[in-house]
Scaffold this motif. Sequence first.
Motif, short mmCIF file in Angstrom:
data_model
loop_
_atom_site.label_atom_id
_atom_site.label_comp_id
_atom_site.label_asym_id
_atom_site.label_seq_id
_atom_site.Cartn_x
_atom_site.Cartn_y
_atom_site.Cartn_z
N GLY A 1 7.49 5.59 4.78
CA GLY A 1 6.73 4.72 3.88
C GLY A 1 7.25 3.29 3.82
N VAL B 1 -0.95 -0.56 -4.33
CA VAL B 1 -2.26 0.10 -4.31
C VAL B 1 -2.10 1.51 -3.79
CG1 VAL B 1 -4.65 -0.06 -3.56
CG2 VAL B 1 -3.22 -2.08 -3.54
N GLU B 2 -2.75 2.43 -4.48
CA GLU B 2 -2.75 3.83 -4.05
C GLU B 2 -4.18 4.25 -3.78
OE1 GLU B 2 -0.76 6.33 -6.85
OE2 GLU B 2 -1.83 8.11 -6.17
N LEU C 1 2.24 -2.22 4.91
CA LEU C 1 1.99 -0.81 5.23
C LEU C 1 3.29 -0.18 5.69
CD1 LEU C 1 -1.30 -1.17 7.28
CD2 LEU C 1 -1.08 -0.29 4.94
N GLY C 2 3.50 1.09 5.31
CA GLY C 2 4.79 1.72 5.57
C GLY C 2 4.86 2.54 6.84
N HIS C 3 6.07 2.95 7.13
CA HIS C 3 6.35 3.81 8.29
C HIS C 3 5.64 5.16 8.10
CE1 HIS C 3 8.76 6.61 10.74
NE2 HIS C 3 8.91 5.56 11.54
N GLU C 4 5.27 5.78 9.22
CA GLU C 4 4.52 7.04 9.19
C GLU C 4 5.26 8.16 8.45
OE1 GLU C 4 4.69 5.00 11.70
OE2 GLU C 4 2.79 4.87 12.77
N SER C 5 6.58 8.14 8.45
CA SER C 5 7.26 9.21 7.70
C SER C 5 8.08 8.71 6.51
CB SER C 5 8.15 10.05 8.64
OG SER C 5 9.03 9.23 9.33
N MET D 1 -6.52 10.63 -3.47
CA MET D 1 -6.76 11.73 -2.53
C MET D 1 -7.02 13.00 -3.32
SD MET D 1 -3.71 10.87 0.20
CE MET D 1 -3.97 12.38 1.11
N LEU E 1 -2.56 9.72 3.67
CA LEU E 1 -3.53 9.43 4.72
C LEU E 1 -2.79 8.90 5.94
CD1 LEU E 1 -6.09 7.51 2.51
CD2 LEU E 1 -6.58 9.64 3.72
N VAL F 1 0.88 -1.17 0.00
CA VAL F 1 0.00 0.00 0.00
C VAL F 1 0.92 1.21 0.00
CG1 VAL F 1 -1.84 1.20 1.25
CG2 VAL F 1 -1.70 -1.31 1.32
N GLU F 2 1.04 1.82 -1.15
CA GLU F 2 2.01 2.92 -1.27
C GLU F 2 1.79 3.68 -2.58
OE1 GLU F 2 3.76 5.27 0.12
OE2 GLU F 2 4.71 3.71 1.36
N LEU F 3 2.17 4.94 -2.56
CA LEU F 3 2.14 5.72 -3.80
C LEU F 3 3.37 5.32 -4.61
CD1 LEU F 3 1.12 7.93 -1.34
CD2 LEU F 3 0.62 9.12 -3.47
N VAL G 1 -1.76 6.07 8.30
CA VAL G 1 -1.47 4.70 7.88
C VAL G 1 -2.58 3.71 8.30
CG1 VAL G 1 -0.01 4.21 9.90
CG2 VAL G 1 0.29 2.91 7.81
C1 LIG Z 1 1.64 8.52 6.53
S1 LIG Z 1 2.06 7.51 5.17
C2 LIG Z 1 3.78 7.87 4.90
C3 LIG Z 1 4.02 8.67 3.70
C4 LIG Z 1 5.47 9.10 3.62
N1 LIG Z 1 5.59 10.41 4.15
C5 LIG Z 1 5.91 9.09 2.20
O1 LIG Z 1 5.85 10.16 1.59
O2 LIG Z 1 6.30 8.02 1.72
C6 LIG Z 1 2.26 5.93 5.92
C7 LIG Z 1 1.80 4.80 5.09
O3 LIG Z 1 0.39 4.88 4.90
C8 LIG Z 1 0.05 4.32 3.65
N2 LIG Z 1 -0.63 5.39 2.86
C9 LIG Z 1 -1.04 6.57 3.34
N3 LIG Z 1 -1.70 7.25 2.41
C10 LIG Z 1 -1.72 6.48 1.31
C11 LIG Z 1 -2.29 6.62 0.00
N4 LIG Z 1 -2.97 7.71 -0.36
N5 LIG Z 1 -2.13 5.61 -0.88
C12 LIG Z 1 -1.47 4.49 -0.54
N6 LIG Z 1 -0.89 4.31 0.68
C13 LIG Z 1 -1.04 5.27 1.60
C14 LIG Z 1 1.33 3.80 3.04
O4 LIG Z 1 1.50 2.45 3.41
C15 LIG Z 1 2.38 4.67 3.71
O5 LIG Z 1 3.63 4.07 3.71
#
Ligand SMILES: C[S@@+](CC[C@H](N)C(=O)[O-])C[C@H]1O[C@@H](n2cnc3c(N)ncnc32)[C@H](O)[C@@H]1O
Length: 171
Positions: A130, A143-144, A124-128, A147, A154, A101-103, A156
Amino acid sequence: LSAAKTARRELRHARRASSHRCSNHLVVAPLWVAYTVNLGTLLRTCDAAGACMAVPSTPHYVQSLARGDTLVRRPCIHWVECERERWVDAQRALGWRIVAVELAERSIALPSLPAAREPTVVLLGHESTGVPDELVHTADACVEIPMLGVGRSLNVAVAGSLVLYRLAGLA
Ligand SMILES: C[S@@+](CC[C@H](N)C(=O)[O-])C[C@H]1O[C@@H](n2cnc3c(N)ncnc32)[C@H](O)[C@@H]1O
């Protein structure tokens, strides 16, 4: 109790008659998630969506889940005893599909994600920082979640919950 509260309680009893054990089908893997509150929220989603959770067996995760667990019965936890990347490789070798789950360039949008037909691990990735790049590249699918606003991402636990509901065929 008011009539409305009684009715809601009866509906809850009728619709959530039993809890589930190991699904061995859908496993959310917040392997890099740092905050207790996010792990606790994901645990509730696992219960609701019939999923398991995989986390490293480090003191941080053990303590975070103990603190964040507000359920009567905890969903199934798969403790990751080895290095995280190696665990993901091992799951793949066992035939599990890996969904990050990542952009990313090759991400598909959430509405196009079908329900999981095969055993699936959801990363799922780390809050900062990913999901680590290497795992984004080697995942079977990314998957993205679309937004519309200006936020970079979003929370996590929200992201993981949306994807789990979709993969569980509940949304
Ligand atoms: C707060 S986000 C971290 C984003 C990080 N700052 C970056 O730019 O890579 C934490 C995790 O939530 C998931 N996530 C949050 N928003 C997402 C989105 N719109 N699409 C896909 N994954 C998302 C992803 O797994 C991501 O690694």
